[in-house]
Design a protein around this motif. Structure first.
Motif, PDB file in Angstrom:
ATOM      1  N   SER A   2       4.502   4.430  -8.412  1.00  0.00           N
ATOM      2  CA  SER A   2       4.471   4.981  -7.053  1.00  0.00           C
ATOM      3  C   SER A   2       5.549   6.048  -6.856  1.00  0.00           C
ATOM      4  CB  SER A   2       4.571   3.879  -5.992  1.00  0.00           C
ATOM      5  OG  SER A   2       5.775   3.167  -6.093  1.00  0.00           O
ATOM      6  N   ASP A   3       6.666   5.948  -7.563  1.00  0.00           N
ATOM      7  CA  ASP A   3       7.636   7.044  -7.501  1.00  0.00           C
ATOM      8  C   ASP A   3       7.052   8.295  -8.152  1.00  0.00           C
ATOM      9  OD1 ASP A   3       9.573   5.499  -6.236  1.00  0.00           O
ATOM     10  OD2 ASP A   3      11.195   6.175  -7.545  1.00  0.00           O
ATOM     11  N   LEU A   4       6.367   8.101  -9.254  1.00  0.00           N
ATOM     12  CA  LEU A   4       5.727   9.236  -9.921  1.00  0.00           C
ATOM     13  C   LEU A   4       4.703   9.890  -8.979  1.00  0.00           C
ATOM     14  CD1 LEU A   4       4.218   9.074 -13.538  1.00  0.00           C
ATOM     15  CD2 LEU A   4       3.570  10.720 -11.830  1.00  0.00           C
ATOM     16  N   GLY A  39       4.012  -0.907 -10.523  1.00  0.00           N
ATOM     17  CA  GLY A  39       3.743  -0.285  -9.227  1.00  0.00           C
ATOM     18  C   GLY A  39       4.968   0.428  -8.679  1.00  0.00           C
ATOM     19  N   ASP A  40       6.129  -0.150  -8.916  1.00  0.00           N
ATOM     20  CA  ASP A  40       7.378   0.483  -8.484  1.00  0.00           C
ATOM     21  C   ASP A  40       7.520   1.846  -9.147  1.00  0.00           C
ATOM     22  OD1 ASP A  40       9.950   0.660  -7.286  1.00  0.00           O
ATOM     23  OD2 ASP A  40      10.864   0.018  -9.168  1.00  0.00           O
ATOM     24  N   ILE A  41       7.287   1.871 -10.446  1.00  0.00           N
ATOM     25  CA  ILE A  41       7.499   3.095 -11.216  1.00  0.00           C
ATOM     26  C   ILE A  41       6.389   4.123 -10.931  1.00  0.00           C
ATOM     27  CG2 ILE A  41       7.612   4.016 -13.556  1.00  0.00           C
ATOM     28  CD1 ILE A  41       8.703   1.148 -14.347  1.00  0.00           C
ATOM     29  N   LEU A  53       0.847  -1.194   0.000  1.00  0.00           N
ATOM     30  CA  LEU A  53       0.000   0.000   0.000  1.00  0.00           C
ATOM     31  C   LEU A  53       0.878   1.238   0.000  1.00  0.00           C
ATOM     32  CD1 LEU A  53      -1.724  -2.353   1.206  1.00  0.00           C
ATOM     33  CD2 LEU A  53      -2.857  -0.645   2.633  1.00  0.00           C
ATOM     34  N   ARG A  54       0.747   2.043  -1.032  1.00  0.00           N
ATOM     35  CA  ARG A  54       1.535   3.272  -1.114  1.00  0.00           C
ATOM     36  C   ARG A  54       0.595   4.462  -1.287  1.00  0.00           C
ATOM     37  NH1 ARG A  54       7.273   1.797  -4.082  1.00  0.00           N
ATOM     38  NH2 ARG A  54       7.872   0.399  -2.420  1.00  0.00           N
ATOM     39  N   PRO A  55       0.144   5.024  -0.182  1.00  0.00           N
ATOM     40  CA  PRO A  55      -0.755   6.173  -0.283  1.00  0.00           C
ATOM     41  C   PRO A  55       0.021   7.399  -0.738  1.00  0.00           C
ATOM     42  CG  PRO A  55      -0.273   5.676   2.031  1.00  0.00           C
ATOM     43  CD  PRO A  55       0.436   4.642   1.200  1.00  0.00           C
TER      44      PRO A  55
HETATM   45 MG    MG Z   1      10.901   1.888  -6.031  1.00  0.00          MG
END
Ligand code: MG
Ligand code: IPM
Length: 367
Positions: A251-253, A247-249, A105-107
């Motif tokens: 979520s950084d954005l 999701g990695d990419i 979960l990345r709010p």
């Molecule tokens: Mg990352």
């Protein structure tokens, strides 16, 4: 029930930001009677230096036995040339995989006081509150075959994107459950136009939706278009559910929309344990920031908000999580700014420890 916590500060700025979380943990015990049994261990490059491995079996076993793991950050240039299997990042990936923490979960929430720090216009990000749900234990990060092989007279690097139906189904369910507690909307992102794993992803998400969550609004987007929409009109989203790599990419954005990577927490959750609490690891989205490590410049808020997520998802202490988040909002509204947050509007520059102390003071003031 006792509350057990394993702290893995890790490398770079990890130990500095974790020291501020320790203040919050102590405060919760002293002022709210929410006592934690805390143990500490090594992960990442520091573990490699001490033990020749980025995560010892003993630390792994400890992580499996506690209610929640809180991790700072791993990695740094010092360990860049190590063989792949002992790189600092492998310690983190081992924790995720062996604890089967499939739901990340990345709010991404834009605090009003920081809306001008985003690289986007204020009106695009002010009030932003979205949740990126990233599948964390499968996909191209873990699929086989993988490796660098000789083929003819040259080398070939191989990674494999692989998703089973059940892996997609369980992350989809988490997404729909989260949405029901928020704005009841899920957007699923893949590349069904070019990848079979994406076709299956879209099918399974749709099947789970239609059978179990017809009340939730579901839409689909190709991940590249999703990146474009996230930067164009991010407030159109509520929950975004996507695979490990996208999701990695994404979520950084999404993190940068909120003003600083130094602000964003995350929770990685697995199946419920015997005591009903989910297997869980909490960590800031940011990395070890070796360029500023050891200088007292790092923003501890992402790590502190990760602990707030632990209060909410592992320790059934949602009211204390709200209190902690409000304390963070208060110090930002008061104009306190770590180096990552110094921008056009000035404010009061503070170091890592001062930021932590101010949040503790705001907690005191909340009583
Ligand atoms: Mg990352
Ligand atoms: C993250 C990081 C990790 C990842 C690295 C450190 C292995 O970028 O948590 O987003 O790629 O998952």
């Amino acid at each position: 029930m006792t509350n057990t916590l394993l702290i893995l500060p890790g490398d770079g700025i990890g130990p500095e930001v974790m020291a501020e979380v320790r203040k919050i943990i102590d405060w919760m015990g002293a002022r709210r009677g929410l006592v934690f049994e805390v143990s500490e261990d090594l992960v990442g490059g520091c573990s490699y230096d001490a033990h020749g491995t980025p995560l010892t079996d003993a630390a792994m076993a400890k992580a499996q036995s506690v209610d929640a793991v809180l991790l700072g950050a791993v990695g740094g240039p010092k360990w860049d040339d190590l063989p792949f299997e002992v790189k600092p990042e492998r310690g983190l990936l081992r924790l995720r995989k062996e604890m089967d923490l499939y739901a990340n979960l990345r709010p991404a929430k834009c605090f009003d006081a920081l809306a001008d720090f985003s690289s986007m216009k204020r009106e695009v990000v002010a009030g932003l509150d979205i949740m990126i749900l990233r599948e964390l234990t499968s996909g191209i990060y873990f699929g086989e075959p993988r490796g660098i092989f000789e083929e003819g007279n040259e080398r070939v690097g191989i990674n494999t994107q692989r998703y089973t139906e059940s892996e997609i189904a369980r992350i989809a369910r988490t997404g729909f459950e989260l949405a029901r507690k928020r704005d009841n909307r899920v957007c699923s992102m893949e590349k069904a136009n070019v990848m079979e794993s994406g076709v299956l992803w879209r099918q399974v998400v749709t099947e789970i939706h239609d059978a179990e969550y017809p009340d939730v609004e579901l839409s689909h987007m190709y991940a590249d278009a999703g990146a474009m929409q996230l930067s164009r009109r991010p407030k159109q989203f509520d929950v975004i559910v996507t695979d490990n790599l996208f999701g990695d990419i994404l979520s950084d954005l999404a993190a940068m929309l909120t003003g600083s990577l130094g602000m964003l927490p995350s929770a990685s959750l697995g199946a419920p344990m015997e005591n009903g609490r989910p297997k869980a690891l909490y960590e800031p989205v940011h990395g070890s920031a070796p360029d500023i490590a050891g200088q007292g410049k790092a923003n501890p808020i992402a790590c502190i908000l990760s602990f707030a997520m632990a209060l909410r998802y592992s320790f059934d202490a949602g009211a204390e999580a709200d209190r902690l988040e409000a304390a963070v909002e208060k110090v930002l509204a008061d104009g306190l700014r770590t180096a990552d947050l110094t921008g056009p509007e000035g404010g009061t520059p503070v170091g890592t420890a001062e930021m932590g102390d101010a949040i503790v003071a705001a907690l005191d003031a909340s009583l």
